[in-house]
Design an enzyme around this catalytic site. Structure first.
Site, mmCIF file in Angstrom:
data_model
loop_
_atom_site.group_PDB
_atom_site.id
_atom_site.type_symbol
_atom_site.label_atom_id
_atom_site.label_comp_id
_atom_site.label_asym_id
_atom_site.label_seq_id
_atom_site.Cartn_x
_atom_site.Cartn_y
_atom_site.Cartn_z
ATOM 1 N N CYS A 103 0.819 -1.218 0.000
ATOM 2 C CA CYS A 103 0.000 0.000 0.000
ATOM 3 C C CYS A 103 0.848 1.262 0.000
ATOM 4 O O CYS A 103 0.640 2.166 -0.795
ATOM 5 C CB CYS A 103 -0.943 -0.009 1.208
ATOM 6 S SG CYS A 103 -1.832 1.536 1.394
ATOM 7 N N CYS A 137 -1.311 1.708 -3.214
ATOM 8 C CA CYS A 137 -2.303 2.771 -3.022
ATOM 9 C C CYS A 137 -1.711 4.180 -2.945
ATOM 10 O O CYS A 137 -2.187 5.090 -3.625
ATOM 11 C CB CYS A 137 -3.096 2.534 -1.735
ATOM 12 S SG CYS A 137 -3.482 0.823 -1.408
ATOM 13 N N LYS A 158 0.285 5.356 -6.051
ATOM 14 C CA LYS A 158 -0.731 5.385 -7.126
ATOM 15 C C LYS A 158 -1.581 6.642 -7.019
ATOM 16 O O LYS A 158 -1.792 7.355 -7.996
ATOM 17 C CB LYS A 158 -1.584 4.113 -7.027
ATOM 18 C CG LYS A 158 -2.703 3.946 -8.025
ATOM 19 C CD LYS A 158 -4.015 4.588 -7.641
ATOM 20 C CE LYS A 158 -4.599 4.184 -6.336
ATOM 21 N NZ LYS A 158 -5.154 2.857 -6.247
ATOM 22 N N TYR A 161 -8.737 -3.377 -11.495
ATOM 23 C CA TYR A 161 -8.429 -2.116 -10.806
ATOM 24 C C TYR A 161 -7.135 -1.496 -11.340
ATOM 25 O O TYR A 161 -7.096 -0.330 -11.715
ATOM 26 C CB TYR A 161 -8.145 -2.386 -9.328
ATOM 27 C CG TYR A 161 -9.293 -2.595 -8.387
ATOM 28 C CD1 TYR A 161 -9.750 -1.546 -7.589
ATOM 29 C CD2 TYR A 161 -9.876 -3.842 -8.216
ATOM 30 C CE1 TYR A 161 -10.747 -1.734 -6.659
ATOM 31 C CE2 TYR A 161 -10.876 -4.047 -7.290
ATOM 32 C CZ TYR A 161 -11.313 -2.988 -6.509
ATOM 33 O OH TYR A 161 -12.301 -3.177 -5.592
ATOM 34 N N ILE A 162 -6.065 -2.315 -11.320
ATOM 35 C CA ILE A 162 -4.747 -1.731 -11.603
ATOM 36 C C ILE A 162 -4.647 -1.296 -13.056
ATOM 37 O O ILE A 162 -4.179 -0.197 -13.361
ATOM 38 C CB ILE A 162 -3.624 -2.729 -11.228
ATOM 39 C CG1 ILE A 162 -3.662 -2.974 -9.709
ATOM 40 C CG2 ILE A 162 -2.263 -2.219 -11.673
ATOM 41 C CD1 ILE A 162 -2.625 -3.948 -9.194
ATOM 42 N N GLU A 185 -6.727 1.937 -13.536
ATOM 43 C CA GLU A 185 -6.139 3.097 -12.857
ATOM 44 C C GLU A 185 -4.872 3.547 -13.586
ATOM 45 O O GLU A 185 -4.659 4.744 -13.821
ATOM 46 C CB GLU A 185 -5.821 2.751 -11.401
ATOM 47 C CG GLU A 185 -7.083 2.561 -10.561
ATOM 48 C CD GLU A 185 -6.808 2.186 -9.111
ATOM 49 O OE1 GLU A 185 -5.655 1.827 -8.792
ATOM 50 O OE2 GLU A 185 -7.742 2.260 -8.295
ATOM 51 N N ALA A 194 -13.139 1.801 -4.136
ATOM 52 C CA ALA A 194 -13.149 2.759 -5.244
ATOM 53 C C ALA A 194 -12.055 2.394 -6.222
ATOM 54 O O ALA A 194 -10.981 1.940 -5.826
ATOM 55 C CB ALA A 194 -12.919 4.170 -4.724
ATOM 56 N N HIS A 246 -26.777 21.337 -1.850
ATOM 57 C CA HIS A 246 -26.879 21.889 -3.195
ATOM 58 C C HIS A 246 -25.904 23.040 -3.385
ATOM 59 O O HIS A 246 -25.710 23.812 -2.449
ATOM 60 C CB HIS A 246 -28.312 22.406 -3.396
ATOM 61 C CG HIS A 246 -28.569 22.899 -4.782
ATOM 62 N ND1 HIS A 246 -28.643 22.060 -5.859
ATOM 63 C CD2 HIS A 246 -28.751 24.162 -5.245
ATOM 64 C CE1 HIS A 246 -28.879 22.784 -6.943
ATOM 65 N NE2 HIS A 246 -28.940 24.054 -6.595
ATOM 66 N N GLU A 305 -25.967 15.140 -4.416
ATOM 67 C CA GLU A 305 -27.350 15.411 -4.017
ATOM 68 C C GLU A 305 -28.335 14.538 -4.806
ATOM 69 O O GLU A 305 -29.439 14.255 -4.335
ATOM 70 C CB GLU A 305 -27.705 16.886 -4.176
ATOM 71 C CG GLU A 305 -27.793 17.376 -5.595
ATOM 72 C CD GLU A 305 -28.155 18.866 -5.674
ATOM 73 O OE1 GLU A 305 -29.252 19.235 -5.255
ATOM 74 O OE2 GLU A 305 -27.303 19.649 -6.159
HETATM 75 P P1 NDP Z 1 -7.798 -7.824 -10.813
HETATM 76 O O1 NDP Z 1 -8.033 -9.218 -10.372
HETATM 77 O O2 NDP Z 1 -8.670 -6.739 -10.340
HETATM 78 O O3 NDP Z 1 -7.761 -7.761 -12.404
HETATM 79 C C1 NDP Z 1 -6.952 -8.634 -13.150
HETATM 80 C C2 NDP Z 1 -7.256 -8.389 -14.609
HETATM 81 O O4 NDP Z 1 -6.353 -9.116 -15.413
HETATM 82 C C3 NDP Z 1 -8.657 -8.856 -14.990
HETATM 83 O O5 NDP Z 1 -9.152 -7.951 -15.929
HETATM 84 C C4 NDP Z 1 -8.397 -10.227 -15.583
HETATM 85 O O6 NDP Z 1 -9.360 -10.583 -16.541
HETATM 86 C C5 NDP Z 1 -7.076 -10.007 -16.262
HETATM 87 N N1 NDP Z 1 -6.280 -11.223 -16.377
HETATM 88 C C6 NDP Z 1 -6.016 -12.125 -15.413
HETATM 89 N N2 NDP Z 1 -5.226 -13.110 -15.898
HETATM 90 C C7 NDP Z 1 -5.001 -12.821 -17.194
HETATM 91 C C8 NDP Z 1 -4.278 -13.451 -18.230
HETATM 92 N N3 NDP Z 1 -3.621 -14.599 -18.024
HETATM 93 N N4 NDP Z 1 -4.266 -12.881 -19.448
HETATM 94 C C9 NDP Z 1 -4.931 -11.731 -19.669
HETATM 95 N N5 NDP Z 1 -5.638 -11.078 -18.729
HETATM 96 C C10 NDP Z 1 -5.671 -11.613 -17.496
HETATM 97 O O7 NDP Z 1 -6.272 -7.583 -10.438
HETATM 98 P P2 NDP Z 1 -5.392 -6.281 -10.353
HETATM 99 O O8 NDP Z 1 -4.026 -6.780 -10.657
HETATM 100 O O9 NDP Z 1 -5.937 -5.156 -11.150
HETATM 101 O O10 NDP Z 1 -5.509 -5.900 -8.817
HETATM 102 C C11 NDP Z 1 -5.341 -6.882 -7.794
HETATM 103 C C12 NDP Z 1 -6.172 -6.546 -6.610
HETATM 104 O O11 NDP Z 1 -5.590 -5.469 -5.909
HETATM 105 C C13 NDP Z 1 -7.588 -6.076 -6.928
HETATM 106 O O12 NDP Z 1 -8.472 -7.118 -7.142
HETATM 107 C C14 NDP Z 1 -7.923 -5.273 -5.705
HETATM 108 O O13 NDP Z 1 -8.389 -6.123 -4.700
HETATM 109 C C15 NDP Z 1 -6.585 -4.683 -5.303
HETATM 110 N N6 NDP Z 1 -6.480 -3.278 -5.747
HETATM 111 C C16 NDP Z 1 -7.338 -2.363 -5.243
HETATM 112 C C17 NDP Z 1 -7.271 -1.054 -5.636
HETATM 113 C C18 NDP Z 1 -8.242 -0.060 -5.071
HETATM 114 O O14 NDP Z 1 -8.856 -0.350 -4.065
HETATM 115 N N7 NDP Z 1 -8.393 1.096 -5.704
HETATM 116 C C19 NDP Z 1 -6.270 -0.597 -6.598
HETATM 117 C C20 NDP Z 1 -5.430 -1.640 -7.083
HETATM 118 C C21 NDP Z 1 -5.539 -2.929 -6.667
HETATM 119 P P3 NDP Z 1 -10.768 -11.272 -16.154
HETATM 120 O O15 NDP Z 1 -11.673 -10.171 -15.694
HETATM 121 O O16 NDP Z 1 -11.203 -11.880 -17.436
HETATM 122 O O17 NDP Z 1 -10.458 -12.271 -15.096
#
Ligand code: NDP
Length: 470
Positions: free
Chosen positions: A42, A47, A50, A177-178, A181, A359, A453, A458
């Protein structure tokens, strides 16, 4: 038997540090090992940096809007080098804060890797052993690359905070998410961003309407988004991908610092300055001696725990991203507090993740709590209250941006089951909406609340008629 300490925490991220401090505050003798930097994902590579990068990237929008408000500004230029130096200094400062918090609580810090030898003994990689009445595994997670030829050439999110220079073009693989973002951040910083997502729509698991709006907004900000597209392989700029069947090129040793050529599932081969894999994270639980002492690991490599964060070995507990719980900092912190209360406070406290808000810091942000429309419809009859409109700030400057406010309401109990917001600062708004959802507020409670407002939020208390019933 006398132990060296009452608690040994492996991992100095948000969860581990909080657990160590809370246990120490309850009189426990605590030691903590961290093999990298205090603060963990984080604070050091997630976080916090980021969010600072989101702020950096948002100045472009402000500059774009300014003429519409009568301002004449120069072109403006962004210096990654200047920003990086300031970011590094801030992360050093925060790491120092974490160190002082631990030291001030009387926690002994071991700057090394720690491995379990038996249910009460931790071996330190830099020498020595510590015996502990309890061990807490708070080792977090790490980004993973897909298993495709040349994957090592791609960057992962950890690398994005320490780039030597800003790439001119960046391919982001993933739709979570990542990925989303990072797409917003780097597009805002002036990088040509392309995003490949293998599924039909980004942000799987979020409310469909909200996902659609975020996808539109990313594209409006210049992200070239290709859904239904994945990567087959990567190579150097001169790579030839059509090797004989079954043959793989030699695997590169690490990320490329030059251009990368990619072969997608659709369309022509392309060359990018850099490729980022944002394809998920995995628990960092390998090589810790866990299975050897009887701790059970799940399919994803996560530590299996009960509601009290206890593993199959009674003296060993685990929290945060090392477990199968939502990979979110506040979840790890909450679990840390429940653990300390259970083990050192004499009050068994199960973890509680009800009405978990989160978020996505895209631009605009997506804030969400409770059930999506799709989830709620599966469970019970619902009413959907929603509005999508052009907010004053950008509409005044003749920008097409839209925001979304959406409530998912149970027809039977009238409770608001879910709130979904796509808007600037949706993260701030959803935190407050989460209190109402957690308290079991009904649609009528929302309606009785007088609006603030003029704001975007709102709309949440002025949605009179459902847009649909299901
Ligand atoms: P996520 O699990 O959110 O997303 C992974 C993405 O990669 C999905 O779109 C997935 O597709 C895709 N993917 C997975 N495997 C493959 C592959 N072999 N080939 C191609 N695409 C693939 O993971 P992140 O890495 O974005 O983030 C990890 C976690 O960290 C999040 O789930 C969250 O809990 C946390 N996080 C929270 C944040 C926040 O609160 N703002 C910010 C950043 C991270 P598919 O949908 O098809 O599975």
């Amino acid at each position: 038997m006398a132990f060296d300490v009452d608690l040994f925490v492996i991992g100095g991220g948000s969860g581990g540090v909080r657990a160590a401090r809370m246990a120490a505050a309850r009189g426990a003798r605590v030691a903590l090992a961290e093999q990298s930097r205090l603060g963990g994902t984080c604070v050091i590579r997630g976080c916090v940096p980021k969010k600072i990068m989101v702020f950096a990237s948002q100045f472009r929008e402000t500059l774009d809007l300014a003429p519409g408000y009568g301002w004449t500004l120069g072109d403006g230029a962004f210096s990654w080098e200047t920003f990086r130096a300031r970011l590094d200094a801030e992360l050093d400062r925060l790491e120092g804060v974490y160190r002082r918090l631990l030291e001030g609580s009387g926690v002994t810090i071991h700057p090394t890797r720690a491995v379990l030898e038996d249910p009460h003994t931790v071996r330190l990689e830099d020498g020595g052993r510590v015996s502990a009445a309890h061990v807490l595994v708070a080792t977090g997670g790490h980004p993973v690359r897909p298993d495709i030829p040349g994957a090592a050439l791609g960057l992962v999110s950890d690398d994005m905070f320490t780039l030597d220079r800003l790439p001119r073009s960046l391919l982001i693989v993933g739709g979570g998410y990542i990925a989303c973002e990072m797409a917003g951040i780097f597009a805002g910083l002036g990088v040509q961003v392309t995003q490949f997502y293998r599924g039909a729509q980004i942000l799987r698991g979020f409310d469909d309407e909200a996902r659609g709006l975020v996808a539109e907004a990313l594209q409006e900000r210049g992200v070239s988004l290709h859904v239904g597209t994945d990567l087959l392989c990567l190579g150097g700029p001169d790579a030839v991908f059509d090797l004989p069947a079954g043959e793989r090129p030699p695997e590169p040793e690490g990320p490329s610092d030059g251009p990368v050529k990619v072969k997608p599932t659709h369309g022509a081969e392309q060359v990018f300055d850099a490729v980022l894999f944002a394809t998920g994270r995995a628990p960092s639980t390998k090589g810790l001696g866990l299975e050897e002492i009887g701790v059970r690991l799940g399919r994803r490599g996560h530590v299996e725990v009960d509601r009290y964060s206890q593993t199959a070995v009674p003296s060993v507990y685990a929290i945060g991203d090392a477990t199968d719980r939502p990979a979110l900092t506040p979840v790890a912190i909450r679990d840390a507090m429940a653990f300390a209360e259970t083990v050192f406070g004499g009050k068994p406290t199960p973890v509680d993740h009800e009405a978990l808000a989160s978020a996505v810091f895209t631009q605009p942000e997506l804030g969400t709590v409770g059930l999506t429309e799709e989830e709620a419809r599966e469970r019970e009859p619902v009413e959907i209250y929603a509005t999508s409109f052009r907010p004053l700030r950008t509409a005044f400057a003749e920008r097409p941006d839209r925001v979304l406010m959406k409530l998912v309401v149970s027809r039977e109990t009238r409770r608001v089951l879910g709130v979904h917001i796509v808007a600037p600062d949706a993260g701030e708004m959803i935190q407050l909406a989460a209190i109402a959802v957690r308290m079991g507020a009904t649609k009528e409670d929302f309606d009785r609340t007088i609006a603030v407002h003029p704001t975007m939020a709102e709309e949440m208390v002025t949605l009179r008629e459902p847009v649909r019933r299901a």
